[in-house]
Write an enzyme that holds these catalytic residues in place. Structure first.
Site, mmCIF file in Angstrom:
data_model
loop_
_atom_site.group_PDB
_atom_site.id
_atom_site.type_symbol
_atom_site.label_atom_id
_atom_site.label_comp_id
_atom_site.label_asym_id
_atom_site.label_seq_id
_atom_site.Cartn_x
_atom_site.Cartn_y
_atom_site.Cartn_z
ATOM 1 N N ARG A 53 -7.021 2.644 3.402
ATOM 2 C CA ARG A 53 -8.455 2.462 3.320
ATOM 3 C C ARG A 53 -9.391 3.676 2.556
ATOM 4 N NH1 ARG A 53 -6.179 0.899 7.917
ATOM 5 N NH2 ARG A 53 -4.986 2.600 7.666
ATOM 6 N N THR A 54 -8.999 4.728 2.434
ATOM 7 C CA THR A 54 -9.734 5.551 1.761
ATOM 8 C C THR A 54 -9.723 5.469 0.149
ATOM 9 O OG1 THR A 54 -9.223 7.363 3.421
ATOM 10 C CG2 THR A 54 -10.015 7.985 1.352
ATOM 11 N N LYS A 82 6.544 16.413 -13.340
ATOM 12 C CA LYS A 82 7.189 17.256 -14.313
ATOM 13 C C LYS A 82 6.943 18.626 -14.463
ATOM 14 C CE LYS A 82 6.442 13.204 -17.351
ATOM 15 N NZ LYS A 82 5.631 12.996 -18.503
ATOM 16 N N ARG A 103 -6.506 12.653 -3.392
ATOM 17 C CA ARG A 103 -5.742 12.865 -2.127
ATOM 18 C C ARG A 103 -4.424 13.453 -2.577
ATOM 19 N NH1 ARG A 103 -4.730 8.945 2.906
ATOM 20 N NH2 ARG A 103 -6.657 9.521 3.087
ATOM 21 N N HIS A 131 -10.541 15.837 5.534
ATOM 22 C CA HIS A 131 -10.884 14.868 5.032
ATOM 23 C C HIS A 131 -12.268 14.412 5.141
ATOM 24 C CE1 HIS A 131 -10.260 10.838 4.101
ATOM 25 N NE2 HIS A 131 -9.495 10.254 4.751
HETATM 26 N N1 ASP Z 1 -6.422 7.413 7.191
HETATM 27 C C1 ASP Z 1 -6.425 8.910 8.183
HETATM 28 C C2 ASP Z 1 -6.089 9.826 7.230
HETATM 29 O O1 ASP Z 1 -5.790 9.666 5.944
HETATM 30 C C3 ASP Z 1 -5.951 8.888 9.291
HETATM 31 C C4 ASP Z 1 -4.403 8.879 9.581
HETATM 32 O O2 ASP Z 1 -3.693 8.523 8.314
HETATM 33 O O3 ASP Z 1 -3.921 9.049 10.723
HETATM 34 O O4 ASP Z 1 -5.885 10.813 7.508
#
Ligand code: ASP
Length: 299
Positions: A53-54, A82, A103, A131
Protein backbone atom coordinates in the site's frame (compact mmCIF):
# COMPACT_ATOMS: atom_id res chain seq x y z
CA UNK A 1 8.18 22.03 5.30
CA UNK A 2 11.39 20.48 4.02
CA UNK A 3 10.97 16.75 4.72
CA UNK A 4 8.64 14.40 6.56
CA UNK A 5 10.98 12.23 8.62
CA UNK A 6 9.07 11.77 11.87
CA UNK A 7 5.47 11.99 13.03
CA UNK A 8 6.66 14.44 15.69
CA UNK A 9 7.08 17.02 12.88
CA UNK A 10 3.31 16.90 12.29
CA UNK A 11 2.02 19.79 14.37
CA UNK A 12 -1.69 20.32 14.81
CA UNK A 13 -1.66 23.17 12.26
CA UNK A 14 0.23 21.11 9.70
CA UNK A 15 -2.04 18.09 10.16
CA UNK A 16 -5.14 20.23 9.66
CA UNK A 17 -3.63 21.90 6.61
CA UNK A 18 -2.88 18.46 5.10
CA UNK A 19 -6.39 17.19 5.97
CA UNK A 20 -7.97 20.14 4.19
CA UNK A 21 -5.66 19.80 1.23
CA UNK A 22 -6.43 16.04 1.10
CA UNK A 23 -10.14 16.93 0.94
CA UNK A 24 -9.44 18.90 -2.23
CA UNK A 25 -7.74 15.85 -3.78
CA UNK A 26 -10.13 13.17 -2.51
CA UNK A 27 -12.41 13.06 -5.57
CA UNK A 28 -9.42 12.94 -7.89
CA UNK A 29 -7.95 10.05 -5.88
CA UNK A 30 -11.23 8.22 -5.46
CA UNK A 31 -12.43 8.61 -9.07
CA UNK A 32 -8.97 7.89 -10.45
CA UNK A 33 -8.60 11.22 -12.22
CA UNK A 34 -5.44 13.20 -12.79
CA UNK A 35 -4.06 16.74 -12.82
CA UNK A 36 -0.83 18.30 -14.04
CA UNK A 37 0.18 20.12 -10.84
CA UNK A 38 3.46 18.24 -10.50
CA UNK A 39 4.21 17.83 -14.18
CA UNK A 40 7.94 17.58 -14.79
CA UNK A 41 8.70 16.41 -11.23
CA UNK A 42 10.12 12.97 -10.42
CA UNK A 43 9.58 10.88 -7.28
CA UNK A 44 12.15 8.25 -6.35
CA UNK A 45 10.39 5.48 -4.43
CA UNK A 46 13.03 3.49 -2.54
CA UNK A 47 11.46 0.51 -0.80
CA UNK A 48 14.13 -1.62 0.84
CA UNK A 49 11.53 -3.43 3.00
CA UNK A 50 8.30 -5.16 1.87
CA UNK A 51 5.43 -2.83 1.00
CA UNK A 52 2.22 -2.93 -1.02
CA UNK A 53 0.00 0.00 0.00
CA UNK A 54 2.55 2.64 1.03
CA UNK A 55 4.70 2.23 -2.05
CA UNK A 56 1.90 1.98 -4.58
CA UNK A 57 -0.24 4.73 -3.05
CA UNK A 58 2.72 7.13 -2.89
CA UNK A 59 3.55 6.35 -6.52
CA UNK A 60 -0.14 6.71 -7.45
CA UNK A 61 -0.31 10.08 -5.67
CA UNK A 62 2.65 11.34 -7.73
CA UNK A 63 1.23 10.00 -10.99
CA UNK A 64 -2.24 11.49 -10.36
CA UNK A 65 -0.60 14.89 -9.89
CA UNK A 66 1.08 14.54 -13.28
CA UNK A 67 4.54 13.67 -11.92
CA UNK A 68 6.68 10.64 -12.76
CA UNK A 69 8.19 7.89 -10.67
CA UNK A 70 11.45 5.95 -10.54
CA UNK A 71 11.62 2.98 -8.18
CA UNK A 72 14.19 0.84 -6.38
CA UNK A 73 12.82 -2.17 -4.54
CA UNK A 74 14.69 -4.59 -2.30
CA UNK A 75 18.03 -3.83 -0.66
CA UNK A 76 19.59 -6.87 -2.33
CA UNK A 77 19.32 -5.15 -5.74
CA UNK A 78 20.86 -1.86 -4.58
CA UNK A 79 24.30 -0.54 -3.78
CA UNK A 80 23.42 -0.64 -0.07
CA UNK A 81 24.13 -4.36 -0.37
CA UNK A 82 27.63 -3.50 -1.65
CA UNK A 83 28.21 -1.45 1.49
CA UNK A 84 27.19 2.02 0.29
CA UNK A 85 25.94 4.25 3.12
CA UNK A 86 22.41 5.66 3.12
CA UNK A 87 23.95 9.14 3.00
CA UNK A 88 25.91 8.38 -0.15
CA UNK A 89 22.88 6.75 -1.79
CA UNK A 90 20.98 9.96 -0.96
CA UNK A 91 23.67 12.12 -2.61
CA UNK A 92 23.39 9.99 -5.74
CA UNK A 93 19.59 9.90 -5.95
CA UNK A 94 19.29 13.65 -5.34
CA UNK A 95 20.73 14.00 -8.87
CA UNK A 96 17.84 12.07 -10.38
CA UNK A 97 14.68 12.91 -8.44
CA UNK A 98 12.86 15.96 -7.00
CA UNK A 99 11.53 14.08 -3.96
CA UNK A 100 12.31 10.73 -2.31
CA UNK A 101 10.06 8.29 -0.45
CA UNK A 102 12.08 5.74 1.52
CA UNK A 103 11.31 2.62 3.54
CA UNK A 104 14.17 0.80 5.27
CA UNK A 105 14.42 -1.70 8.11
CA UNK A 106 16.63 0.45 10.31
CA UNK A 107 15.13 2.89 12.84
CA UNK A 108 16.38 6.39 11.97
CA UNK A 109 17.17 5.43 8.35
CA UNK A 110 15.06 8.20 6.76
CA UNK A 111 16.81 10.80 8.91
CA UNK A 112 20.23 9.41 7.98
CA UNK A 113 19.22 9.42 4.31
CA UNK A 114 18.01 13.03 4.56
CA UNK A 115 21.42 14.09 5.88
CA UNK A 116 22.85 13.26 2.47
CA UNK A 117 19.90 14.37 0.37
CA UNK A 118 19.41 17.75 -1.27
CA UNK A 119 15.73 17.06 -2.11
CA UNK A 120 12.74 16.48 0.24
CA UNK A 121 12.60 13.05 1.88
CA UNK A 122 9.47 11.22 3.11
CA UNK A 123 9.82 8.50 5.74
CA UNK A 124 7.62 5.64 4.56
CA UNK A 125 8.48 3.38 7.49
CA UNK A 126 11.83 3.08 9.30
CA UNK A 127 11.85 -0.35 10.89
CA UNK A 128 9.86 -0.53 14.12
CA UNK A 129 10.20 3.21 14.78
CA UNK A 130 7.79 5.36 12.79
CA UNK A 131 5.46 5.62 9.81
CA UNK A 132 4.24 9.22 9.54
CA UNK A 133 2.30 8.93 6.26
CA UNK A 134 0.32 5.96 7.62
CA UNK A 135 -0.60 8.11 10.64
CA UNK A 136 -1.77 10.81 8.22
CA UNK A 137 -3.89 8.25 6.37
CA UNK A 138 -5.56 7.04 9.58
CA UNK A 139 -6.04 10.61 10.81
CA UNK A 140 -7.64 11.52 7.50
CA UNK A 141 -10.08 8.61 7.77
CA UNK A 142 -10.96 9.70 11.33
CA UNK A 143 -11.39 13.27 10.13
CA UNK A 144 -13.69 12.14 7.30
CA UNK A 145 -15.69 9.95 9.67
CA UNK A 146 -16.04 12.28 12.68
CA UNK A 147 -15.44 15.70 11.10
CA UNK A 148 -12.73 16.36 13.72
CA UNK A 149 -9.66 14.87 15.38
CA UNK A 150 -10.02 16.52 18.78
CA UNK A 151 -10.92 14.50 21.84
CA UNK A 152 -11.49 11.07 20.26
CA UNK A 153 -11.41 7.89 22.36
CA UNK A 154 -9.57 5.16 20.49
CA UNK A 155 -8.88 1.53 21.42
CA UNK A 156 -5.44 0.38 20.24
CA UNK A 157 -5.50 -3.42 20.06
CA UNK A 158 -2.80 -5.89 19.05
CA UNK A 159 1.01 -5.80 18.94
CA UNK A 160 1.58 -2.38 20.47
CA UNK A 161 5.23 -3.05 21.22
CA UNK A 162 6.36 -3.47 17.61
CA UNK A 163 3.66 -1.57 15.76
CA UNK A 164 5.13 1.55 14.16
CA UNK A 165 1.65 2.39 12.88
CA UNK A 166 -0.02 2.48 16.32
CA UNK A 167 2.94 4.37 17.69
CA UNK A 168 2.73 6.92 14.87
CA UNK A 169 -1.03 7.45 15.22
CA UNK A 170 -0.68 7.95 18.98
CA UNK A 171 2.04 10.51 18.36
CA UNK A 172 -0.02 12.38 15.75
CA UNK A 173 -3.18 12.39 17.87
CA UNK A 174 -1.30 13.59 20.96
CA UNK A 175 -1.78 17.04 19.35
CA UNK A 176 -5.53 16.64 19.67
CA UNK A 177 -6.10 15.29 23.19
CA UNK A 178 -8.49 12.40 23.68
CA UNK A 179 -8.07 8.99 25.23
CA UNK A 180 -6.24 5.76 24.29
CA UNK A 181 -7.49 2.41 25.58
CA UNK A 182 -4.71 -0.15 25.23
CA UNK A 183 -5.09 -3.91 24.84
CA UNK A 184 -2.31 -6.27 23.85
CA UNK A 185 -0.85 -9.66 24.81
CA UNK A 186 1.26 -9.17 27.99
CA UNK A 187 4.57 -9.46 26.10
CA UNK A 188 3.50 -6.97 23.40
CA UNK A 189 2.45 -3.97 25.47
CA UNK A 190 3.07 -0.39 24.39
CA UNK A 191 6.47 0.77 25.61
CA UNK A 192 6.48 3.69 28.06
CA UNK A 193 8.32 6.00 25.61
CA UNK A 194 5.36 5.72 23.23
CA UNK A 195 2.95 7.18 25.76
CA UNK A 196 2.78 10.78 24.62
CA UNK A 197 1.73 13.75 26.68
CA UNK A 198 -1.66 15.07 25.68
CA UNK A 199 -3.39 11.68 25.65
CA UNK A 200 -5.03 9.95 28.59
CA UNK A 201 -4.09 6.25 28.72
CA UNK A 202 -6.07 3.29 30.05
CA UNK A 203 -4.65 -0.27 30.07
CA UNK A 204 -7.43 -2.79 29.48
CA UNK A 205 -7.64 -6.42 30.53
CA UNK A 206 -10.41 -7.67 28.26
CA UNK A 207 -11.56 -7.03 24.75
CA UNK A 208 -15.01 -5.96 26.01
CA UNK A 209 -13.43 -3.39 28.32
CA UNK A 210 -11.30 -2.04 25.46
CA UNK A 211 -14.23 -1.71 23.05
CA UNK A 212 -16.75 -0.08 25.32
CA UNK A 213 -17.34 3.65 24.85
CA UNK A 214 -14.84 4.14 22.01
CA UNK A 215 -15.19 6.30 18.90
CA UNK A 216 -12.76 4.13 16.97
CA UNK A 217 -10.62 1.01 17.19
CA UNK A 218 -7.12 0.77 15.72
CA UNK A 219 -6.26 -2.89 15.31
CA UNK A 220 -2.76 -4.04 14.41
CA UNK A 221 -1.31 -7.39 13.41
CA UNK A 222 1.26 -9.21 15.51
CA UNK A 223 4.40 -8.31 13.58
CA UNK A 224 5.99 -11.60 12.58
CA UNK A 225 9.19 -9.87 11.45
CA UNK A 226 10.17 -9.12 15.07
CA UNK A 227 9.87 -12.71 16.36
CA UNK A 228 12.88 -15.03 16.58
CA UNK A 229 10.66 -17.80 17.91
CA UNK A 230 8.04 -18.78 15.33
CA UNK A 231 6.05 -20.85 17.83
CA UNK A 232 5.66 -17.76 20.03
CA UNK A 233 4.37 -15.85 17.01
CA UNK A 234 1.87 -18.64 16.25
CA UNK A 235 0.71 -18.52 19.88
CA UNK A 236 0.13 -14.76 19.81
CA UNK A 237 -1.02 -14.00 16.28
CA UNK A 238 -4.73 -14.56 17.00
CA UNK A 239 -4.66 -13.49 20.65
CA UNK A 240 -7.33 -10.82 20.15
CA UNK A 241 -9.76 -11.40 17.29
CA UNK A 242 -12.35 -8.70 16.57
CA UNK A 243 -15.38 -10.74 15.57
CA UNK A 244 -18.49 -9.09 14.20
CA UNK A 245 -20.43 -10.17 17.26
CA UNK A 246 -17.95 -8.52 19.62
CA UNK A 247 -18.05 -5.29 17.62
CA UNK A 248 -21.83 -5.18 17.25
CA UNK A 249 -22.34 -5.92 20.93
CA UNK A 250 -19.72 -3.63 22.48
CA UNK A 251 -19.26 -0.69 20.09
CA UNK A 252 -21.99 -0.71 17.44
CA UNK A 253 -21.29 2.88 16.34
CA UNK A 254 -17.49 2.80 16.32
CA UNK A 255 -15.16 3.02 13.32
CA UNK A 256 -12.68 0.19 12.83
CA UNK A 257 -9.27 1.01 11.34
CA UNK A 258 -6.32 -1.24 10.51
CA UNK A 259 -3.15 -0.34 8.60
CA UNK A 260 -3.26 -3.67 6.73
CA UNK A 261 -2.24 -6.34 6.03
CA UNK A 262 -4.67 -7.98 8.47
CA UNK A 263 -3.85 -11.55 9.35
CA UNK A 264 -6.18 -13.18 11.88
CA UNK A 265 -7.15 -10.18 14.01
CA UNK A 266 -10.12 -9.11 11.83
CA UNK A 267 -12.10 -11.92 10.20
CA UNK A 268 -13.52 -11.36 6.69
CA UNK A 269 -17.06 -11.41 8.11
CA UNK A 270 -16.35 -7.91 9.49
CA UNK A 271 -15.56 -6.38 6.09
CA UNK A 272 -19.14 -5.40 5.32
CA UNK A 273 -19.92 -4.21 8.86
CA UNK A 274 -20.87 -0.51 8.73
CA UNK A 275 -17.99 0.48 11.04
CA UNK A 276 -15.29 -1.25 8.96
CA UNK A 277 -13.22 1.58 7.48
CA UNK A 278 -9.89 -0.09 6.69
CA UNK A 279 -10.53 -0.54 2.96
CA UNK A 280 -12.41 2.75 2.63
CA UNK A 281 -9.34 4.49 4.10
CA UNK A 282 -7.18 3.53 1.10
CA UNK A 283 -8.48 6.23 -1.28
CA UNK A 284 -7.86 8.77 1.49
CA UNK A 285 -4.31 7.40 1.72
CA UNK A 286 -3.71 8.48 -1.87
CA UNK A 287 -5.35 11.89 -1.27
CA UNK A 288 -3.28 12.62 1.82
CA UNK A 289 -0.06 11.63 0.04
CA UNK A 290 -1.02 13.93 -2.86
CA UNK A 291 -1.43 16.72 -0.31
CA UNK A 292 1.98 15.93 1.17
CA UNK A 293 3.78 15.79 -2.19
CA UNK A 294 2.20 19.10 -3.18
CA UNK A 295 3.25 20.70 0.09
CA UNK A 296 6.82 19.41 -0.14
CA UNK A 297 7.33 20.33 -3.78
CA UNK A 298 5.40 23.59 -4.10
CA UNK A 299 5.80 25.61 -0.90
N1 ASP B 1 1.57 -1.61 6.36
C1 ASP B 1 1.88 -1.18 7.70
C2 ASP B 1 3.36 -0.97 7.88
O1 ASP B 1 4.08 -0.95 6.91
C3 ASP B 1 1.31 -2.08 8.72
C4 ASP B 1 1.86 -3.48 8.78
O2 ASP B 1 2.73 -3.86 8.01
O3 ASP B 1 1.39 -4.20 9.69
O4 ASP B 1 3.81 -0.81 9.00
Amino acid sequence: MQNLLSTSELTKELVMELMESADSYYDLANCKGSSNELEGKILAALFYEPSTRTRLSTETAMLRLGGRVITAVGEEYSSLRKGESLKDTAKVISNYADVVAIRHKQAGSAKEFAEGASVPVINCGDGPADHPTQALLEAYQLYRTFGKLDGLTIAYIGDLKNSRTSNALLKLLSNFGGKAKLLSPPSLKLVEESKYEGIEYQECETIEEALSGVDAIYSSRVRVEYFDDQSEYERLKAYFVLTRELLETNCPDAALLHALPRIDEIPEEVDDWKGAKYFEALAGGVAVRMALLKKLLCS
